[in-house]
Each structure stands twice: as structure tokens, then as C-alpha cells.
Motif scaffolding. Structure first.
Motif, PDB file in Angstrom:
ATOM      1  N   ARG A  17      25.230  -1.522  26.556  1.00  0.00           N
ATOM      2  CA  ARG A  17      24.125  -0.742  25.996  1.00  0.00           C
ATOM      3  C   ARG A  17      23.646  -1.406  24.706  1.00  0.00           C
ATOM      4  NH1 ARG A  17      27.782   4.471  26.306  1.00  0.00           N
ATOM      5  NH2 ARG A  17      29.213   2.773  25.863  1.00  0.00           N
TER       6      ARG A  17
ATOM      7  N   ARG B 252      30.773  -4.282  34.067  1.00  0.00           N
ATOM      8  CA  ARG B 252      30.715  -3.388  32.916  1.00  0.00           C
ATOM      9  C   ARG B 252      29.247  -3.163  32.576  1.00  0.00           C
ATOM     10  NH1 ARG B 252      34.891  -0.395  31.162  1.00  0.00           N
ATOM     11  NH2 ARG B 252      34.478  -0.739  28.947  1.00  0.00           N
ATOM     12  N   GLY B 253      28.989  -2.057  31.935  1.00  0.00           N
ATOM     13  CA  GLY B 253      27.628  -1.774  31.488  1.00  0.00           C
ATOM     14  C   GLY B 253      27.551  -2.117  30.012  1.00  0.00           C
TER      15      GLY B 253
ATOM     16  N   SER C 103      36.273   5.238  32.051  1.00  0.00           N
ATOM     17  CA  SER C 103      36.875   6.572  31.951  1.00  0.00           C
ATOM     18  C   SER C 103      36.077   7.585  32.772  1.00  0.00           C
ATOM     19  CB  SER C 103      36.907   7.039  30.496  1.00  0.00           C
ATOM     20  OG  SER C 103      37.475   6.050  29.683  1.00  0.00           O
ATOM     21  N   PHE C 104      34.764   7.426  32.778  1.00  0.00           N
ATOM     22  CA  PHE C 104      33.874   8.320  33.540  1.00  0.00           C
ATOM     23  C   PHE C 104      34.227   9.782  33.252  1.00  0.00           C
ATOM     24  CE2 PHE C 104      34.248   4.319  35.936  1.00  0.00           C
ATOM     25  CZ  PHE C 104      32.925   3.913  35.916  1.00  0.00           C
TER      26      PHE C 104
ATOM     27  N   TYR D 174      18.693   4.899  29.013  1.00  0.00           N
ATOM     28  CA  TYR D 174      20.141   5.163  28.943  1.00  0.00           C
ATOM     29  C   TYR D 174      20.859   4.317  27.896  1.00  0.00           C
ATOM     30  CZ  TYR D 174      18.986   7.265  33.436  1.00  0.00           C
ATOM     31  OH  TYR D 174      18.407   8.010  34.423  1.00  0.00           O
TER      32      TYR D 174
ATOM     33  N   ARG E 135      43.967   7.024  31.653  1.00  0.00           N
ATOM     34  CA  ARG E 135      43.814   7.131  30.190  1.00  0.00           C
ATOM     35  C   ARG E 135      44.201   8.481  29.592  1.00  0.00           C
ATOM     36  NH1 ARG E 135      38.816   3.710  29.837  1.00  0.00           N
ATOM     37  NH2 ARG E 135      39.728   1.707  30.321  1.00  0.00           N
TER      38      ARG E 135
ATOM     39  N   TYR F  96      34.162  -1.589  39.139  1.00  0.00           N
ATOM     40  CA  TYR F  96      33.504  -1.055  37.938  1.00  0.00           C
ATOM     41  C   TYR F  96      34.464  -0.048  37.309  1.00  0.00           C
ATOM     42  CZ  TYR F  96      29.946   1.444  35.129  1.00  0.00           C
ATOM     43  OH  TYR F  96      29.234   2.042  34.107  1.00  0.00           O
TER      44      TYR F  96
ATOM     45  N   LEU G 210      22.975   6.487  25.705  1.00  0.00           N
ATOM     46  CA  LEU G 210      23.673   7.603  26.362  1.00  0.00           C
ATOM     47  C   LEU G 210      25.147   7.279  26.531  1.00  0.00           C
ATOM     48  CD1 LEU G 210      23.840  10.199  28.036  1.00  0.00           C
ATOM     49  CD2 LEU G 210      22.913   8.929  29.984  1.00  0.00           C
TER      50      LEU G 210
ATOM     51  N   HIS H   1      25.992   5.542  33.859  1.00  0.00           N
ATOM     52  CA  HIS H   1      26.960   4.933  34.795  1.00  0.00           C
ATOM     53  C   HIS H   1      26.316   4.733  36.172  1.00  0.00           C
ATOM     54  CE1 HIS H   1      30.194   7.130  32.239  1.00  0.00           C
ATOM     55  NE2 HIS H   1      30.319   5.858  31.977  1.00  0.00           N
TER      56      HIS H   1
HETATM   57  P1  ADP Z   1      35.421   3.070  28.918  1.00  0.00           P
HETATM   58  O1  ADP Z   1      36.304   4.065  28.267  1.00  0.00           O
HETATM   59  O2  ADP Z   1      36.148   2.068  29.757  1.00  0.00           O
HETATM   60  O3  ADP Z   1      34.410   2.417  28.006  1.00  0.00           O
HETATM   61  P2  ADP Z   1      33.211   4.610  29.992  1.00  0.00           P
HETATM   62  O4  ADP Z   1      33.245   5.576  31.114  1.00  0.00           O
HETATM   63  O5  ADP Z   1      32.804   5.098  28.651  1.00  0.00           O
HETATM   64  O6  ADP Z   1      34.642   3.940  29.993  1.00  0.00           O
HETATM   65  O7  ADP Z   1      32.256   3.401  30.349  1.00  0.00           O
HETATM   66  C1  ADP Z   1      32.482   2.603  31.484  1.00  0.00           C
HETATM   67  C2  ADP Z   1      31.495   1.456  31.466  1.00  0.00           C
HETATM   68  O8  ADP Z   1      30.178   1.973  31.610  1.00  0.00           O
HETATM   69  C3  ADP Z   1      31.475   0.645  30.167  1.00  0.00           C
HETATM   70  O9  ADP Z   1      31.212  -0.711  30.491  1.00  0.00           O
HETATM   71  C4  ADP Z   1      30.331   1.221  29.389  1.00  0.00           C
HETATM   72  O10 ADP Z   1      29.770   0.265  28.500  1.00  0.00           O
HETATM   73  C5  ADP Z   1      29.379   1.533  30.532  1.00  0.00           C
HETATM   74  N1  ADP Z   1      28.447   2.605  30.166  1.00  0.00           N
HETATM   75  C6  ADP Z   1      28.719   3.824  29.683  1.00  0.00           C
HETATM   76  N2  ADP Z   1      27.592   4.518  29.462  1.00  0.00           N
HETATM   77  C7  ADP Z   1      26.582   3.695  29.824  1.00  0.00           C
HETATM   78  C8  ADP Z   1      25.153   3.802  29.775  1.00  0.00           C
HETATM   79  N3  ADP Z   1      24.539   4.863  29.303  1.00  0.00           N
HETATM   80  N4  ADP Z   1      24.447   2.751  30.222  1.00  0.00           N
HETATM   81  C9  ADP Z   1      25.067   1.645  30.657  1.00  0.00           C
HETATM   82  N5  ADP Z   1      26.386   1.458  30.697  1.00  0.00           N
HETATM   83  C10 ADP Z   1      27.137   2.474  30.273  1.00  0.00           C
END
Ligand code: ADP
Length: 161
Positions: free
Chosen positions: A90, A87-88, A9-10, A123, A38, A6, A126, A17
């Protein structure tokens, strides 16, 4: 053993997440939360800080590990002997970018699948960026991120509190 990576950037890890990790951890034998360096995006937290925060929050889940990476994602996935990228997803705004990533990663290695998880509805809107904006202006973020992240955001923005 089915291992999934998974990546993200977190910056910092949010409840959205965590929701995705918990869903994926029920399906895969092992989840590797891969925190991307990054530097070019000027993250608020250093890679080490982002890994430490994610570790603190996810450490109790026995089939989850957190690690940083700075190489090409597909190379990292192969090195970890993983078969899947998690990946998540939204709201609709995520689709274009995420599809581009899937198509590109599939070109680089067609054996590796990407699987999307949808978080709990609370979420959907979010994002770590939104959390940082609220925290920078002194707003309460405790409903969006775990308490350790709240404390660390406060430390970063001390003069705003
Ligand atoms: P990136 O810069 O790679 O998008 P993020 O940390 O922003 O890194 O997100 C990592 C993953 O988590 C991505 O697939 C993003 O769509 C998913 N993600 C971020 N926030 C949420 C959330 N609130 N609910 C579900 N998935 C999320």
C-alpha cells in the motif's frame, strides 16, 4: 502449474485483500490464501472464523483456495509446491517491513520469489486494524469490507451498535 501463496492475518478479510487476490488470480494458475494463526497478536477473529470469512468471500473464484496455517511460511509454501509468495503493498509505510520479510524468506529458500501487487487506489490506506477500530466504535464499515464481514464485526461488537 504456477501456484502462489498469499499469506496474512486476514483479521478480517477486507476489500483491499480481495483486490489483491483477484489481481493475482489472473496471473497464477492457483492462489492459496494462507491465513496465519498468529495467536500472539491476539486477533479479533479466531483462525477458524478468519478462514470461514475468507472462504465465504472468495469461494466463488475457481482458482482460489483458503486455508489456515501455523508453521513457518516458507515450509508451508514448499509443502504446497508453490513457487511464489504474494503480498500487497500500500503506502510507503509497508515497504520497510515487507522488504525485511522478502530478504529473510529469500535467505530461508532462494528458490521462492515474493511478488507484490498494488491495490486499486481506493484501498491504499485501508487496513484490517482500521476497520476493527471503526467497527468497535460503531462506525459504518460497509465500504471497506464485504457484507458478511460487516455482520460478523457487528456480532463481535454488539454492545456498540
Ligand atoms: P499481515 O499481518 O501478514 O500483514 P494482513 O492481513 O494485514 O497480514 O495483510 C496481508 C497482506 O495483504 C499484506 O501483504 C498486506 O500488505 C496486504 N494488504 C492488507 N491490506 C491491504 C490493502 N488495503 N491493499 C493492498 N494490500 C493490502
Amino acid at each position: 502449474m504456477k501456484i502462489a501463496v498469499y499469506p496474512g492475518s486476514f483479521d478480517p478479510i477486507t476489500n483491499g485483500h480481495i483486490d489483491i487476490v483477484k489481481r493475482a488470480a489472473k496471473i497464477f494458475d492457483r492462489i492459496i490464501v494462507a491465513v496465519a494463526r498468529r495467536e500472539q497478536t491476539k486477533p479479533l477473529f479466531t483462525l477458524e472464523e478468519r478462514v470461514a470469512l475468507a472462504n465465504e468471500v472468495l469461494g466463488r473464484l475457481e482458482n482460489v483456495e483458503v486455508t489456515g496455517f501455523s508453521n513457518l511460511l516458507i515450509d508451508f509454501v514448499r509443502a504446497k509446491k508453490a513457487c511464489t509468495i504474494i503480498r500487497g503493498i500500500r503506502a510507503v509505510v509497508d515497504f520497510d517491513y515487507e522488504f525485511q520479510m522478502v530478504v529473510t524468506n529469500r535467505k530461508l529458500d532462494p528458490r521462492i520469489e515474493t511478488i507484490f501487487f498494488m491495490p486499486s487506489a481506493q484501498y491504499f490506506y485501508l487496513s484490517a486494524s482500521l476497520v476493527k477500530e471503526i467497527a468497535a466504535l460503531g462506525g459504518r464499515v460497509s465500504c471497506f469490507v464485504p457484507s458478511t464481514v460487516v455482520r460478523n464485526l457487528k456480532k463481535k461488537f454488539t454492545n456498540c451498535y
